[in-house]
Write an enzyme that holds these catalytic residues in place. Structure first.
Site, PDB file in Angstrom:
ATOM      1  N   SER A  64     -10.953  -1.279   0.226  1.00 29.82           N
ATOM      2  CA  SER A  64      -9.584  -1.807   0.299  1.00 29.82           C
ATOM      3  C   SER A  64      -9.361  -3.047  -0.553  1.00 29.82           C
ATOM      4  CB  SER A  64      -9.226  -2.104   1.752  1.00 29.82           C
ATOM      5  OG  SER A  64     -10.100  -3.082   2.284  1.00 29.82           O
ATOM      6  N   HIS A 106     -14.255  -2.399   5.744  1.00 33.24           N
ATOM      7  CA  HIS A 106     -13.064  -3.017   6.343  1.00 33.24           C
ATOM      8  C   HIS A 106     -13.337  -3.519   7.771  1.00 33.24           C
ATOM      9  CE1 HIS A 106      -8.918  -2.884   8.129  1.00 33.24           C
ATOM     10  NE2 HIS A 106      -8.641  -3.427   6.953  1.00 33.24           N
ATOM     11  N   ASN A 109       0.828  -1.215   0.000  1.00 35.15           N
ATOM     12  CA  ASN A 109       0.000   0.000   0.000  1.00 35.15           C
ATOM     13  C   ASN A 109       0.861   1.264   0.000  1.00 35.15           C
ATOM     14  OD1 ASN A 109      -2.439  -1.518   0.236  1.00 35.15           O
ATOM     15  ND2 ASN A 109      -1.948  -1.845   2.392  1.00 35.15           N
ATOM     16  N   HIS A 121      -7.484   4.360   1.645  1.00 30.19           N
ATOM     17  CA  HIS A 121      -6.861   4.077   0.343  1.00 30.19           C
ATOM     18  C   HIS A 121      -7.074   5.174  -0.691  1.00 30.19           C
ATOM     19  CE1 HIS A 121      -5.682   0.002   1.471  1.00 30.19           C
ATOM     20  NE2 HIS A 121      -6.802  -0.006   2.179  1.00 30.19           N
ATOM     21  N   ASP A 149     -14.039   6.332   5.963  1.00 31.34           N
ATOM     22  CA  ASP A 149     -12.633   5.943   6.124  1.00 31.34           C
ATOM     23  C   ASP A 149     -11.963   6.058   4.746  1.00 31.34           C
ATOM     24  OD1 ASP A 149     -10.197   4.737   6.489  1.00 31.34           O
ATOM     25  OD2 ASP A 149     -10.980   2.748   6.956  1.00 31.34           O
ATOM     26  N   LYS A 168      -0.283   3.977   4.688  1.00 27.54           N
ATOM     27  CA  LYS A 168      -0.353   3.489   3.301  1.00 27.54           C
ATOM     28  C   LYS A 168       0.374   4.495   2.395  1.00 27.54           C
ATOM     29  CE  LYS A 168      -4.355   0.843   4.674  1.00 27.54           C
ATOM     30  NZ  LYS A 168      -3.598  -0.279   5.224  1.00 27.54           N
ATOM     31  N   GLU A 189     -16.400   3.546   3.140  1.00 25.40           N
ATOM     32  CA  GLU A 189     -14.997   3.839   2.818  1.00 25.40           C
ATOM     33  C   GLU A 189     -14.934   4.747   1.596  1.00 25.40           C
ATOM     34  OE1 GLU A 189     -12.522   0.262   2.555  1.00 25.40           O
ATOM     35  OE2 GLU A 189     -13.712  -0.619   4.155  1.00 25.40           O
TER      36      GLU A 189
HETATM   37  C1  LIG Z   1      -9.978   0.592   4.741  1.00 22.21           C
HETATM   38  C2  LIG Z   1      -8.955   0.399   5.814  1.00 22.21           C
HETATM   39  N1  LIG Z   1      -9.124   1.044   6.972  1.00 22.21           N
HETATM   40  C3  LIG Z   1      -8.232   0.902   7.977  1.00 22.21           C
HETATM   41  C4  LIG Z   1      -7.122   0.102   7.838  1.00 22.21           C
HETATM   42  C5  LIG Z   1      -6.178  -0.047   8.983  1.00 22.21           C
HETATM   43  O1  LIG Z   1      -5.112   0.836   8.842  1.00 22.21           O
HETATM   44  P1  LIG Z   1      -3.731   0.534   9.588  1.00 22.21           P
HETATM   45  O2  LIG Z   1      -3.052  -0.510   8.789  1.00 22.21           O
HETATM   46  O3  LIG Z   1      -3.031   1.844   9.591  1.00 22.21           O
HETATM   47  O4  LIG Z   1      -4.060   0.062  10.955  1.00 22.21           O
HETATM   48  C6  LIG Z   1      -6.895  -0.563   6.644  1.00 22.21           C
HETATM   49  C7  LIG Z   1      -5.684  -1.389   6.489  1.00 22.21           C
HETATM   50  O5  LIG Z   1      -5.669  -2.498   6.107  1.00 22.21           O
HETATM   51  C8  LIG Z   1      -7.844  -0.420   5.599  1.00 22.21           C
HETATM   52  O6  LIG Z   1      -7.679  -1.076   4.447  1.00 22.21           O
END
Ligand SMILES: Cc1ncc(COP(=O)(O)O)c(C=O)c1O
Length: 395
Positions: free
Chosen positions: A186, A140, A54, A214, A211, A245, A182
């Site tokens: 992801s 996620h 990522n 990405h 969120d 990421k 999101e």
């Molecule tokens: C959509 C999404 N939110 C949150 C996270 C978590 O982020 P972090 O890896 O910084 O804990 C991820 C990571 O895989 C993700 O894909």
């Protein structure tokens, strides 16, 4: 540790569960990779190119980021020593939070130890037992875990389907209601229809949580994210994201109004009861944001690479919507995805198979990611390898 008979019986469920996981073709294990740069690593003594990281902008190895981290390490040491509300808040943290807020176009931001933590913290601090959380089906695990932790009623709507949400809104009243989705998904790489969802949220007085893990550094002007790309006013939302990421560091953030941030700071237990990030991680994220501001061409380079990979895939007969730096090639059964992954590795390209429960049953895939750090030759070589592998794996 040696176990007597009763001890063995006590832990029998561990081996039984692992056997079931293995039988379903879903056993996970760690693979040893020694990083050689942003997108290369040594695996079993052989150099491989990663098409799974990522690290969308390659900022983990940017000279300016590395220099800032070394300075921070020398000046502040390896650890922060306490939680933010004890003695873990520093000028570096303050500068990072101001930079994140500016970057996202919000009055304030608050940084957490990870993107996972920020999602569980924010949702469980905002929602409670009498509330309803409307959550996209493909959200996620961190968002889902936040919903479960909150104790609120969880209602999942069809992926990226505002009509499904509209129907469910009429069926589920509650004290307070939330919409959770999101920016860029992801595992599928597609974007949520954020403007339509925002309008629905406004009309129905929903608190809208997005969120953008990405989309940050990838979409919108200067990589400002999916909300900026779609013209949605970030300051009216609860926006979460990660520093791990495209920004190449570690940590998560929530951005929004000053009132929201003051509330989260006082009520989010995963913020209050954990140690602050180490100075090196904060300095890396801060430097990454500065690089992004000064070198927006980095985002253009990423998109040139995305274009190149998509064009090559189209020539091979695969048309995948071009919405982000994530390209899912869905192969179906987990064994098929695992086999394709192994054979790509033999060609010198690493893309692990993504299998349930990370994705729905029957949709195991190669989740390919593109980075600005990939060279044209690496992308072309990867396409050649895909042609060889998928020519046999996909019917
Ligand atoms: C959509 C999404 N939110 C949150 C996270 C978590 O982020 P972090 O890896 O910084 O804990 C991820 C990571 O895989 C993700 O894909």
């Amino acid at each position: 540790m040696t176990l007597d008979k009763r001890g063995c019986q006590k832990v029998q469920f561990l081996s039984e569960t692992l056997q079931q996981i293995e039988k379903a073709g879903l056993k996970r294990s760690l693979r040893l990779l020694t990083p050689l740069g942003a997108t290369r690593a040594l695996h079993n003594g052989r150099e491989v190119v990663l098409f799974c990281t990522n690290n969308y902008l390659g900022l983990t190895h940017h000279p300016r980021v590395l220099a800032r981290v070394q300075e921070a390490l020398q000046a502040y040491g390896t650890g922060s020593g306490a939680a933010r509300l004890i003695s873990g808040h520093t000028p570096l943290y303050q500068a990072l939070e101001e930079a994140v807020a500016r970057f996202k176009g919000c009055p304030r931001a608050l940084v957490f130890p990870s993107g996972y933590t920020v999602n569980i913290a924010v949702i469980s601090a905002l929602a409670g037992r009498e509330d309803v959380l409307f959550c996209d089906r493909l959200c996620h695990a961190s968002l889902l875990d936040g919903c479960l932790l909150s104790g609120a009623r969880l209602v999942r709507f069809r992926h990226n389907d505002p009509d499904s949400l509209r129907r469910l809104l009429t069926l589920h009243p509650g004290r307070r209601r939330f919409l959770v989705t999101e920016g860029v998904f992801s595992m599928d790489g597609d974007s949520a229809p954020l403007m339509e969802l925002y309008e629905l949220a406004e009309k129905n007085t929903l608190i809208f949580i997005v969120d953008d893990a990405h989309g940050t550094g990838v979409l919108g002007p200067g990589g400002r994210g999916t909300l900026a790309a779609q013209g949605v006013p970030a300051e009216k939302l609860v926006l979460t994201g990660t520093l791990s990421k495209a920004l190449g560091s570690l940590g998560g953030f929530v951005a929004g109004s000053a009132l929201l941030i003051e509330y989260i700071l006082n009520c989010a237990r995963p913020f209050i009861f954990t140690t602050a990030l180490p100075p090196a991680s904060i300095a890396a994220a801060l430097a990454a944001l500065e690089v992004l501001e000064e070198e927006p061409a980095l985002v253009d380079r990423l998109w040139q690479n995305v274009d190149r990979l998509h064009a090559g895939l189209a020539a091979l007969g695969y048309t995948v919507p071009k919405t982000s730096a994530i390209i899912p090639l869905i192969l179906g059964p987990p064994e098929r995805a695992a086999d394709a992954s192994e054979r790509l590795l033999m060609h010198g390209y690493y893309v692990p198979a993504v299998r349930p429960p990370a994705v729905p049953a029957g949709t195991a895939r190669l989740r390919i990611t593109v980075s600005a750090a990939h060279t044209a030759a690496e992308i072309d070589g990867f396409l050649e390898a895909l042609k060889d592998v998928l020519g046999q794996a996909v019917t």
